[in-house]
Structures are given as C-alpha cells and as structure tokens.
Design a protein around this motif. Structure first.
Motif, PDB file in Angstrom:
ATOM      1  N   VAL A 440       0.869  -1.178   0.000  1.00 50.50           N
ATOM      2  CA  VAL A 440       0.000   0.000   0.000  1.00 50.50           C
ATOM      3  C   VAL A 440       0.901   1.222   0.000  1.00 50.50           C
ATOM      4  N   LEU A 441       0.731   2.064  -1.010  1.00 49.81           N
ATOM      5  CA  LEU A 441       1.513   3.294  -1.125  1.00 49.81           C
ATOM      6  C   LEU A 441       0.588   4.463  -0.834  1.00 49.81           C
ATOM      7  N   LEU A 442       1.029   5.384   0.021  1.00 50.16           N
ATOM      8  CA  LEU A 442       0.175   6.505   0.405  1.00 50.16           C
ATOM      9  C   LEU A 442       0.983   7.768   0.618  1.00 50.16           C
ATOM     10  N   SER A 443       0.283   8.884   0.559  1.00 48.63           N
ATOM     11  CA  SER A 443       0.861  10.179   0.925  1.00 48.63           C
ATOM     12  C   SER A 443      -0.208  10.982   1.642  1.00 48.63           C
ATOM     13  N   ALA A 444       0.222  12.019   2.349  1.00 51.59           N
ATOM     14  CA  ALA A 444      -0.726  12.937   3.001  1.00 51.59           C
ATOM     15  C   ALA A 444      -1.010  14.087   2.046  1.00 51.59           C
ATOM     16  N   LYS A 445      -2.235  14.578   2.060  1.00 54.14           N
ATOM     17  CA  LYS A 445      -2.589  15.693   1.175  1.00 54.14           C
ATOM     18  C   LYS A 445      -1.944  16.997   1.631  1.00 54.14           C
ATOM     19  N   ASP A 446      -1.799  17.166   2.920  1.00 59.79           N
ATOM     20  CA  ASP A 446      -1.149  18.358   3.464  1.00 59.79           C
ATOM     21  C   ASP A 446       0.366  18.231   3.290  1.00 59.79           C
ATOM     22  N   GLU A 447       1.006  19.258   2.702  1.00 57.98           N
ATOM     23  CA  GLU A 447       2.438  19.178   2.383  1.00 57.98           C
ATOM     24  C   GLU A 447       3.306  19.053   3.634  1.00 57.98           C
ATOM     25  N   GLU A 448       2.990  19.804   4.669  1.00 57.39           N
ATOM     26  CA  GLU A 448       3.807  19.764   5.890  1.00 57.39           C
ATOM     27  C   GLU A 448       3.734  18.384   6.528  1.00 57.39           C
ATOM     28  N   LEU A 449       2.523  17.838   6.618  1.00 54.74           N
ATOM     29  CA  LEU A 449       2.373  16.494   7.176  1.00 54.74           C
ATOM     30  C   LEU A 449       3.088  15.471   6.288  1.00 54.74           C
ATOM     31  N   ASN A 450       2.947  15.635   4.983  1.00 55.64           N
ATOM     32  CA  ASN A 450       3.534  14.652   4.069  1.00 55.64           C
ATOM     33  C   ASN A 450       5.054  14.635   4.151  1.00 55.64           C
ATOM     34  N   ASP A 451       5.646  15.788   4.350  1.00 56.55           N
ATOM     35  CA  ASP A 451       7.115  15.851   4.438  1.00 56.55           C
ATOM     36  C   ASP A 451       7.657  15.072   5.629  1.00 56.55           C
ATOM     37  N   ASN A 452       6.823  14.886   6.649  1.00 62.48           N
ATOM     38  CA  ASN A 452       7.272  14.200   7.871  1.00 62.48           C
ATOM     39  C   ASN A 452       6.454  12.950   8.174  1.00 62.48           C
ATOM     40  N   LEU A 453       5.691  12.483   7.183  1.00 65.97           N
ATOM     41  CA  LEU A 453       4.736  11.415   7.454  1.00 65.97           C
ATOM     42  C   LEU A 453       5.412  10.125   7.904  1.00 65.97           C
ATOM     43  N   THR A 454       6.438   9.699   7.187  1.00 62.31           N
ATOM     44  CA  THR A 454       7.125   8.454   7.563  1.00 62.31           C
ATOM     45  C   THR A 454       7.679   8.544   8.978  1.00 62.31           C
ATOM     46  N   LYS A 455       8.308   9.673   9.285  1.00 66.39           N
ATOM     47  CA  LYS A 455       8.901   9.859  10.608  1.00 66.39           C
ATOM     48  C   LYS A 455       7.837   9.828  11.700  1.00 66.39           C
ATOM     49  N   ARG A 456       6.700  10.450  11.453  1.00 72.71           N
ATOM     50  CA  ARG A 456       5.634  10.499  12.469  1.00 72.71           C
ATOM     51  C   ARG A 456       5.015   9.118  12.696  1.00 72.71           C
TER      52      ARG A 456
END
Length: 506
Positions: A440-456
């Motif tokens: 499953v490949l995913l990203s967050a729509k919000d850029e700030e969240l997406n930049d740190n999504l893996t880490k979070r």
C-alpha cells in the motif's frame, strides 16, 4: 580455557535454545523497533578490544540475550513491520535453520555418499517449482542464492551468455562459452557496441547486476508506455531489439517494489514478449521478487494478480526472494532457469582435484558450485524445504490471501480518508482494490504532514513503514509479507496509527 568452558554444557545450551525459541515466538504490539535506551545500552556493552582469555560460553550467551537482542528490530517476528519486504520465519523454517547452523553442511559439491544435502536442495527447487506452478522437468535447473540481487545477477549472466553466443553463431564465430573467452573479446569479435537490458521500472538490484556483469547501468533502459509507468511499449521494445549493434536482454518486473503492481497483465502480453525475444535472439528474464508468489492464488477475488503472473513459464530465467513471501530466513533467494546447462556455461568451476575426487560416472545432480557464483555457502535450502513440506501449497495460499486482504482493507480505508492519498491515484476505489497486492503506497494531502509522514508514523513505535516517493512527492510504503498477519487485528492497529498521525478525519 577448558573445552567445557568453550562449548557450554548441554543443559546450558538447551536452556538458552528454549529462551531463544520463546523470544522468536512472541512479540509485543508497539515493540517493532528497539527503544533508544535499549540501543544505547547495547552499544555501550560492545567490547572495545579482544580479550586474551575470553568471557566463556555462558557469559557471552547472557550478554547477547540480555544486551544485544533487545536492540534488534522485530522485522521478522512482528506482523506490524511494514518496511522492507522482509517476510517472517515460519516455525518449520526456524527449526531447520537451527539445524543448518548445527550441522554446517557443505552443499557445493554433490558427493552421493558424503551427505544428503545436495539431494535436499535439488528436491526443494523442485517443490518450489511446484508451488509456483512451473513444470519441474523444465524449471528445476537452478540454485538457492543469497537473495534477489544475486538471483538477478544469475539471470542477467545467463542472458549475457546466451545472447552473445547467439550473435557469434549468426556471424559464423565458433564460441562455446562467453565465460571461457571473455566479454570484451566476444563483443569485439562480433562487432557489437554492447549488451542492453530492456525493462520497465526495474528494481535497483537489476541495475546493480548490470553494473557488476559489465553490461553497464546506463544500458538498463526503460521501455514504458507513455500512458503507464510499468507496462511495455511493444513498438519501442521491438525497435530496440532490432538494433544490429546491440544484443538484448528483456527483463520483466513481476511485482514492482514501490506499488506491488505487475509489468504484464495477461498471458497474451507474455506471449507477445516471447515472440519478440525469439525473433531477435533476446533472453527473457523475470524478476519475480515477491510477485511470482501470486501464482499460488486461485479464484476471481485475486484475478488481477493471477493475470499479472500468467505466462512466466515462457521466460528463460526467473529470479526470486525466498526470504520474502516464502517466509524463510535471510539470506535466501532463488534462481530458476528453463535451459539446462546454461548456468554451467557461465559458472563452471575450474575444478580442483579434491572437488571431483571419488565420483564415478555422471552425477544425476550437478554440483552447485558449477551452476552458481559461490563456491562456499550455507545450506539455505533446508529451511525452504522444511517450510514447503510443512505447509504445502494450501498453507502458502492461505498466508498470501491474508496478506492481500489486509493490504486491500488498508488501501480502501486510505482511499476514503480525507487527509490521505492512496497511490497510484486511480479512478475508483474498486480499481485500487483490484490492483492492490501486498503493498500500500500513500501520501498525506497536506504538504507539511507529508514531508514528515514516515517519521511520524514510525515514531509511534506501533508499526514501521519505509519512506518512498511518487511523482516527485514523498510517500510511505506499507509492505505486508509476514505469515503472522491477522486481518482485523492488524487493520485496527494500522488505521488507528494513521488516523492519530493525521489528527483524525475532521
């Protein structure tokens, strides 16, 4: 130091083996990665230099169990490790792997009265061919390798051998083996400018193999359609195959690593690739990785996946990773070749007398050192043999069905979530679910969240995902490959983590 101190008593060893078994059969939710304190304590416990006397068996065993093991990740023993496609280790494979270390067999020379190990390996390759619905008679030619990278090296090496020999034959040059005369000499003699690997979105190990084999990373070329990132543009492919200055290997990604999707979607597509390769004297190699295990599936529920695996029996060689969906320990990959004798032309060992002594007549099983690039290796076939015998086709089908169903549950949930993108972005939820395999490949729509999504996500310590990218944006990849999967339990954990990281649905 006394021998007793070196080896430990049988009672001590038995107790420690029992503790090891218990450690590997249990896991804690939220314990996918070691804690910072466990890592710090383990690093502090490492000796700065070698002592004269040594610590002894018991002390060393306790040091490893108490100091080092807590600092290991749980990639194989936790169902919530979704980073690399690691798989798990089935109980049968774990049992066999302990015997592999204890008996430490030499599996590189087939001496019929010396050990059963080479017979076991040959049988395991046949059972693996059965699992993958490949005719044993044609596909048991091969070997167990360290992993997918080594298997791709084997596939491209055999392809290099085949295509250069074919060009030489057309030009009236009598050559038995590229391995004998050398790559540079044959390219020069045939007037070629080189060899090319024609593929679509290859795994990095295929490019690495091309570099190792003298083909060149720059000669791995994408033949993708303009409207699809993974499928072949057959017109472009034929134009490259027709080049008189190049010999060509065609490589198929059977389970692309970022999305889990397939480069082909029907038997007809594979037949088209086979016809083109035959027409132009090209070698057809399939990087089966984890995708080839889709051949164990049945029924309409998984029809897109089974169609993506159709026709792989038409390839000349297949590379795969056993440590992934076969769920056996690192290191273990496999290489299968449809042409008996091809690997021997590449990997033939200049046999020392002691490697052939004592054999009478032609052996029914070739010595593995003549069909693979290693002259020494571990008996990695035994865990694969044990797991195949223990669980059979139905057992592996059930494992994979659970992994796919969990992947599809997560993908559907992400598709409906207002703060996430399910990737690749498809027109409908049904289309997404239909193509979802074990990734499953995913990203967050919000850029700030997406930049740190893996880490979070990974900071929660409840699960671990790998960072990736898609169309120039960071992305997260959830790869589900462990036999311990339980759909409802793991779905609840994953969606809870993703929802909390995104701050809920509002």
């Amino acid at each position: 130091m006394k021998l007793k101190d070196l080896k430990g008593t049988s009672q001590e060893q038995g107790r420690l083996h029992q503790k090891l078994w218990e450690l590997t059969q249990t896991y804690k939710v939220g314990g996918v990665l070691p804690s910072a304190s466990d890592l710090s304590r383990a690093r502090a416990s490492l000796p700065e230099s070698l002592t004269d006397e040594g610590a002894g068996f018991e002390s060393t065993a306790q040091h490893i169990l108490n100091d080092l093991v807590p600092a290991f990740n749980r990639s194989s023993i936790s169902p919530n490790y979704y980073g690399f496609v690691t798989g798990g280790i089935t109980p049968a494979a774990l049992f066999a792997d302990n015997l592999v270390s204890a008996y430490d067999q030499n599996v590189q020379v087939h001496l019929a009265e010396h050990s059963i190990s080479t017979d076991v390996e040959a049988t395991a390759l046949g059972l693996l061919a059965d699992l993958l619905r490949l005719d044993q008679h044609h596909w048991s030619n091969g070997t167990f390798t360290t992993g997918g990278t080594a298997s791709n090296i084997h596939g491209l090496a055999c392809g290099r051998e085949f295509v250069l020999r074919a060009v030489a034959k057309r030009k009236g040059i009598d050559v038995d083996s590229v391995g004998e005369y050398g790559l540079f000499e044959l390219i020069h003699a045939t007037g070629l400018s080189g060899i090319q690997v024609l593929t679509t979105f290859p795994h990095s190990s295929l490019t690495k193999a091309a570099g190792i084999l003298g083909i060149g990373r720059a000669n791995v070329k994408s033949m993708c359609r303009d409207d699809h990132y993974l499928q072949f543009d057959l017109e472009r492919l034929e134009a490259e195959l027709a080049r008189p200055d190049k010999a060509s290997i065609v490589a198929i990604s059977c389970g692309e690593v970022n999305t889990g999707h397939f480069a082909t979607s029907s038997l007809a597509e594979m037949e088209s690739l086979r016809r083109l390769c035959d027409k132009y004297g090209a070698w057809l190699h399939a990087d089966g990785a984890f995708g080839i295990f889709g051949r164990v599936l049945e029924g309409t529920e998984f029809s897109t996946i089974t169609k993506g695996c159709e026709g792989l029996e038409l390839a000349d060689s297949i590379a795969g990773d056993a440590h992934k969906l076969l769920n056996v320990p690192y290191d273990c990959g496999f290489f299968l070749c449809r042409h008996s004798g091809e690997a021997e032309k590449v990997f033939q060992n200049a046999n020392a007398a002691y490697l052939t002594g004592g054999q009478s007549g032609a052996p029914s099983i070739p010595s593995p050192l003549n069909i693979g690039m290693e002259n020494s290796r571990r008996f990695r076939a035994l865990p694969a043999y044990a797991s195949l015998v223990a669980y059979g086709r139905a057992g592996y089908r059930e494992m994979l069905q659970k992994q796919i169903r969990l992947s599809r549950m997560i993908a559907g949930w992400i598709f409906d979530h207002p703060k996430y993108n399910a990737l690749p972005e498809l027109a409908s939820k049904d289309a997404l679910l239909d193509q979802t395999y074990i990734i499953v490949l995913l990203s967050a729509k919000d850029e700030e969240l997406n930049d740190n999504l893996t880490k979070r996500i990974n900071a929660t310590s409840k699960m671990w995902v790998s960072g990736s990218s898609w169309q120039g944006r960071p992305a997260c990849r959830i790869a589900i490959s462990n036999w311990r999967v339980e759909e409802e339990r793991d779905f609840a954990l994953v969606t809870d983590v993703l929802d909390s990281v995104a701050g809920g649905r509002s």
